[in-house]
Design a protein around this motif. Sequence first.
Motif, PDB file in Angstrom:
ATOM      1  N   GLU A 113       0.820  -1.226   0.000  1.00 30.99           N
ATOM      2  CA  GLU A 113       0.000   0.000   0.000  1.00 30.99           C
ATOM      3  C   GLU A 113       0.850   1.270   0.000  1.00 30.99           C
ATOM      4  OE1 GLU A 113      -2.411  -3.277   1.133  1.00 30.99           O
ATOM      5  OE2 GLU A 113      -0.552  -2.576   2.041  1.00 30.99           O
ATOM      6  N   ASN A 228      -4.179   9.630   0.169  1.00 35.96           N
ATOM      7  CA  ASN A 228      -2.891   9.143   0.685  1.00 35.96           C
ATOM      8  C   ASN A 228      -2.305  10.206   1.599  1.00 35.96           C
ATOM      9  OD1 ASN A 228      -0.640  10.774  -0.853  1.00 35.96           O
ATOM     10  ND2 ASN A 228      -2.271  10.350  -2.321  1.00 35.96           N
ATOM     11  N   ARG A 234      -4.529   5.155   1.108  1.00 36.34           N
ATOM     12  CA  ARG A 234      -5.708   4.516   1.709  1.00 36.34           C
ATOM     13  C   ARG A 234      -6.572   3.896   0.618  1.00 36.34           C
ATOM     14  NH1 ARG A 234      -5.398   9.236   4.180  1.00 36.34           N
ATOM     15  NH2 ARG A 234      -4.410   9.255   6.214  1.00 36.34           N
TER      16      ARG A 234
END
Length: 297
Positions: A113, A228, A234
Amino acid sequence: MGNNNLDLWSKINATTINALQEKALKPIETKYQFLEEQNINFIVRILDNIQRKENAKKKQKKKQKSTEYNPFLPYEEKLYVDDLGDSHVCILNKYNVVNNHVLIITKDFEPQENLLNINDLEAFWMVLKQVSGLGFYNAGAVAGASQPHKHLQVIPFPLAPNSQGFPMENLVLNYRSKLRDGEVVTVDELPYLQAIAFTGNMEKSAKESAKITKELYHQMLEYLSIENDGKTSRGNYNLLVTKQWMMMIPRTQPKAESISINSLGFAGALLVKNEEQLEIIKQYKPLHILKKVGIEK
């Protein structure tokens, strides 16, 4: 590896031959069909032995006796191709559908991520400059990432025999004459949210290409409102990168109508487990499935 004088493409080929002989590489047999929708000639691959991949993964996990199993730490030596700078390694994708499919992994653990940084992108370009193919990044499990350890991927052209490049390319290239380099826009013809940009002449060094790509990458995150904090995202998304252009697609779910989709789906190459799933794609059509896993316009 003893191949230090070879260029990266030659090393990939040599490693593939060795890894096949040593049975370290487990190619997945597929049949394929073309499925045309709105002038896009989608490639749909049907797996012949998905069970083998799933069984092997179960065995690997059992061996590690842990849900935290990470096949990249350590990676299998027989799949190692080369170091890419100080922070990344190029290895073969163990369960490959297309020959010479490589992974660009961080030497130390970083989560999938995390936003791509300049080192990731420089390593990416070290490979893209020597491999005629498509680079991609599945940012997070919702985007189709099968491992939590940060890895980018490059798959050589063609994505299927009797085809050139990949199915979505012509649609993107139609925008070439309308756009300045570095301009971020959306492809109007596609029913889901996405952004494209042309990178311009990438005959530059991997470092210079990485700088251009990084700037466009951040512009795309902003354009698509992908949340983000500057380090971690996210929102999950797929990223496609070629020598000429980039495309980013925000994701909302990993599968639709039982069909799992990663970045290759948005390049126009879908993978199904069996004939039943092939029928589902024929029934619903590829663009409907892509729209469902993305954000409908």
